[in-house]
Write a protein that holds these residues in place. Structure first.
Motif, PDB file in Angstrom:
ATOM      1  N   UNK A 129      49.830  40.063  30.434  1.00 24.85           N
ATOM      2  CA  UNK A 129      48.957  41.463  30.352  1.00 24.85           C
ATOM      3  C   UNK A 129      48.164  41.335  31.676  1.00 24.85           C
ATOM      4  N   UNK A 130      47.607  40.357  32.238  1.00 21.30           N
ATOM      5  CA  UNK A 130      46.951  40.150  33.452  1.00 21.30           C
ATOM      6  C   UNK A 130      47.643  40.922  34.532  1.00 21.30           C
ATOM      7  N   UNK A 141      40.937  47.123  37.020  1.00 22.89           N
ATOM      8  CA  UNK A 141      40.815  46.448  35.657  1.00 22.89           C
ATOM      9  C   UNK A 141      40.378  44.830  35.461  1.00 22.89           C
ATOM     10  N   UNK A 142      41.119  44.618  36.734  1.00 21.01           N
ATOM     11  CA  UNK A 142      40.958  42.996  36.854  1.00 21.01           C
ATOM     12  C   UNK A 142      39.442  42.745  37.191  1.00 21.01           C
ATOM     13  N   UNK A 143      38.979  43.542  38.041  1.00 25.07           N
ATOM     14  CA  UNK A 143      37.440  43.363  38.600  1.00 25.07           C
ATOM     15  C   UNK A 143      36.599  43.784  37.334  1.00 25.07           C
ATOM     16  N   UNK A 144      37.009  44.672  36.374  1.00 27.23           N
ATOM     17  CA  UNK A 144      36.221  45.180  35.358  1.00 27.23           C
ATOM     18  C   UNK A 144      36.189  43.820  34.535  1.00 27.23           C
ATOM     19  N   UNK A 145      37.196  43.344  34.350  1.00 24.55           N
ATOM     20  CA  UNK A 145      37.446  42.059  33.315  1.00 24.55           C
ATOM     21  C   UNK A 145      36.500  40.881  33.858  1.00 24.55           C
ATOM     22  N   UNK A 146      36.516  40.641  34.918  1.00 24.12           N
ATOM     23  CA  UNK A 146      36.118  39.245  35.590  1.00 24.12           C
ATOM     24  C   UNK A 146      34.503  39.609  35.663  1.00 24.12           C
ATOM     25  N   UNK A 147      34.195  40.769  35.740  1.00 18.37           N
ATOM     26  CA  UNK A 147      32.497  41.331  35.774  1.00 18.37           C
ATOM     27  C   UNK A 147      32.200  40.952  34.275  1.00 18.37           C
ATOM     28  N   UNK A 148      32.884  41.449  33.436  1.00 22.84           N
ATOM     29  CA  UNK A 148      32.455  41.464  31.919  1.00 22.84           C
ATOM     30  C   UNK A 148      32.508  40.002  31.621  1.00 22.84           C
ATOM     31  N   UNK A 149      33.392  39.039  32.029  1.00 20.35           N
ATOM     32  CA  UNK A 149      33.432  37.785  31.735  1.00 20.35           C
ATOM     33  C   UNK A 149      32.159  36.904  32.263  1.00 20.35           C
ATOM     34  N   UNK A 192      43.811  30.720  29.808  1.00 23.58           N
ATOM     35  CA  UNK A 192      43.910  31.727  29.594  1.00 23.58           C
ATOM     36  C   UNK A 192      42.951  32.646  30.538  1.00 23.58           C
ATOM     37  N   UNK A 193      43.777  33.362  31.446  1.00 27.11           N
ATOM     38  CA  UNK A 193      42.766  34.129  32.587  1.00 27.11           C
ATOM     39  C   UNK A 193      41.954  35.168  31.871  1.00 27.11           C
ATOM     40  N   UNK A 194      42.548  35.773  30.850  1.00 26.53           N
ATOM     41  CA  UNK A 194      42.041  36.840  30.223  1.00 26.53           C
ATOM     42  C   UNK A 194      40.741  36.325  29.362  1.00 26.53           C
ATOM     43  N   UNK A 195      40.779  35.118  29.130  1.00 27.75           N
ATOM     44  CA  UNK A 195      39.802  34.862  27.942  1.00 27.75           C
ATOM     45  C   UNK A 195      39.978  35.222  26.648  1.00 27.75           C
ATOM     46  N   UNK A 196      41.115  35.712  26.441  1.00 25.44           N
ATOM     47  CA  UNK A 196      41.488  36.203  25.135  1.00 25.44           C
ATOM     48  C   UNK A 196      41.187  37.630  25.007  1.00 25.44           C
TER      49      UNK A 196
END
Length: 503
Positions: free
Chosen positions: A9-10, A17-25, A210-214
């Motif tokens: 998925x990553x 999208x990756x930047x948004x995911x990491x900013x959210x985490x 899990x790099x996406x954190x689920x």
């Protein structure tokens, strides 16, 4: 939702999208670090205060007895200034100083009078509160304004300019077993979700790393992801309390919590003294501890046992075995010393928080209006400070309202507009009317007087329409009133004093 592995998925995500995911985490992790402080402060405001500072013996024997009791002073400390903070609108035009009617309409439609009042209480207690502005699909002219809790929202800022760059709202649905996260940026909105702990346990375990954190995309009815943000601004606004040139706003009750714990402990000691030492205590010395006979099934005495010493303590009896039995009595304990310490502690809280003592002590004194005004000087000054801290956030809420309506020019004007607050100083009606009458006689217009009186913008407009009708019905009286206000008699000249020695 997808059944793909997190690594796959990553790999399918683009850079945005990756930047948004990491900013959210990152924001979610920072929000998690705030939870304990926020929860502690809000528990104290609600009166959920554990017994602290007690000795180990008292905690062991009496700690559970006083659980749930709290002499809660934290709530009035934040309520007192918050009840004086009333947003009445915003002025957008420098040439027209009347509050903007459209902004006031949206504010009232969203019931922001109550929402902002609650947000001010939470912001003063927890050090921050939040507001979210978004367009309404059913009414393009009336954006939706919601007020968010500090344990569910966070805003990040640019370190050089202090401008917001992203906002996150994070919450959990226990029934569905999911966590939800919405990341707000100036141009896009990213919605995520992940299985909660309980639901995840029913499925196969996730990989150790899990790099996406689920987290996975949360799609709406139109399957558009991410959603575009037409406002061009981060729609999540943080209402921050006082800071010390840092990123750590302070709570108005941080300095009160320790004294609050001390007051609760003193009350526990007082209750214990009322139970054990308020009546004279008797001691028997030189007597054997009484024994209780042991009976058989048919009622015959087959032995004896001593009375349970713990039961004797509960019955307020102390036995000292020995010869020469004597009875001694201890006088009742003085309980007024406890109340004196509690009153002194409350006075300290009043001084530390600039809360008028008569707000907390509850003693009514025969004071003049001038004396009461002087007593509330510290509270008025404190409330004006809080108004200064929250004004930029209120401006931004109005700016987002205009942006959601598709009017960027009004949004820009709102960012530099003047927020109209109600008068934070409470005066008697006679004092207020007398002062406003004198200012009206000096030439201040009726509209300004109505605003200073505390009327909301729509009420001021109604009063002015009524005044225009009265003037049209009685033009002579209106002219006479105007002449009386504009033409004040000149003071009489004093006669020169006669030379010395003459009368």
């Amino acid at each position: 939702m997808t059944d793909q592995a997190p690594e796959d998925l990553l790999a399918l995500m683009n850079d945005d999208t990756k930047a948004a995911l990491f900013a959210m985490q990152r924001l979610a992790s920072e929000l998690q670090l705030r939870q304990d402080r926020i929860q502690t402060r809000m528990n104290y405001v609600r009166g959920r205060q554990p017994i602290a500072y007690a000795s180990e013996e008292f905690q062991r024997y009496m700690g559970d007895r006083f659980q749930g009791f709290a002499d809660n002073w934290c709530l009035p400390i934040v309520q007192t200034p918050a009840e004086r903070m009333d947003v009445q609108g915003i002025r957008l035009d420098a040439n027209d100083l009347r509050p903007d009617r459209e902004m006031s309409r949206v504010w009232r439609t969203n019931n922001c009078e109550r929402g902002s009042a609650e947000a001010f209480v939470v912001g003063l207690a927890a050090s921050r509160a939040f507001a979210l502005v978004w367009g309404d699909e059913e009414d393009d002219d009336t954006p939706v304004i919601t007020w968010e809790r500090p344990e569910q929202a966070i805003v990040s800022y640019r370190p050089d300019t202090g401008r917001p760059v992203a906002g996150l709202k994070l919450w959990r649905d226990e029934d569905a077993g999911y966590e939800y996260a919405t990341l707000y940026q100036a141009d896009r909105v990213w919605k995520w979700q992940r299985r909660g702990v309980q639901l995840a346990a029913m499925h196969e375990p996730r990989p150790a790393v899990d790099p996406t954190g689920g987290w996975e995309p949360r799609l709406g009815a139109d399957d558009v992801w991410p959603i575009s943000n037409p406002m061009g601004m981060v729609p999540l606004v943080e209402l921050r309390n006082q800071t010390l040139l840092d990123d750590a706003p302070m709570s108005d009750i941080d300095g009160v919590i320790a004294m609050q714990d001390a007051i609760n402990l003193i009350w526990a000691y007082l209750f214990n003294a009322l139970d054990y030492a308020s009546l004279p205590q008797r001691v028997l010395t030189g007597a054997e501890v009484p024994r209780i006979p042991i009976l058989s099934a048919d009622g015959k005495v087959i032995g004896e046992r001593p009375v349970d010493l713990n039961q004797l303590i509960k019955d307020r009896i102390l036995w000292v075995p020995g010869d020469n039995v004597t009875a001694t009595e201890w006088s009742a304990a003085r309980l007024d010393v406890f109340s004196q310490v509690i009153e002194r502690a409350i006075e300290h809280i009043a001084a530390q928080t600039r809360t008028p003592p008569h707000y907390l002590i509850g003693k009514v004194a025969n004071l003049s209006a001038e004396a009461l005004t002087a007593a509330e000087t510290g509270l008025v000054s404190k409330t004006k400070e809080r108004v200064v801290y929250f004004t930029p956030s209120i401006r931004r809420i109005f700016a987002l309202t205009a942006a959601a309506q598709g009017n960027p020019e009004r949004a820009k004007a709102a960012l530099s507009g003047r927020v109209v607050w109600a008068d934070v100083q409470f005066r008697s009606l006679a004092q207020k009317v007398d002062a406003l009458h004198k200012m009206h006689s000096m030439g201040f217009p009726t509209e300004w007087v109505a605003e200073e009186y505390g009327m909301e913008p729509h009420e001021v407009a109604r009063v002015m329409e009524m005044r225009e009708r009265e003037m049209a019905m009685d033009p002579v009286g209106a002219l006479a009133d105007q002449l009386e206000r504009t033409h004040q008699p000149e003071p009489a000249e004093e006669e020169p004093a006669p030379p010395e020695g003459e009368e």
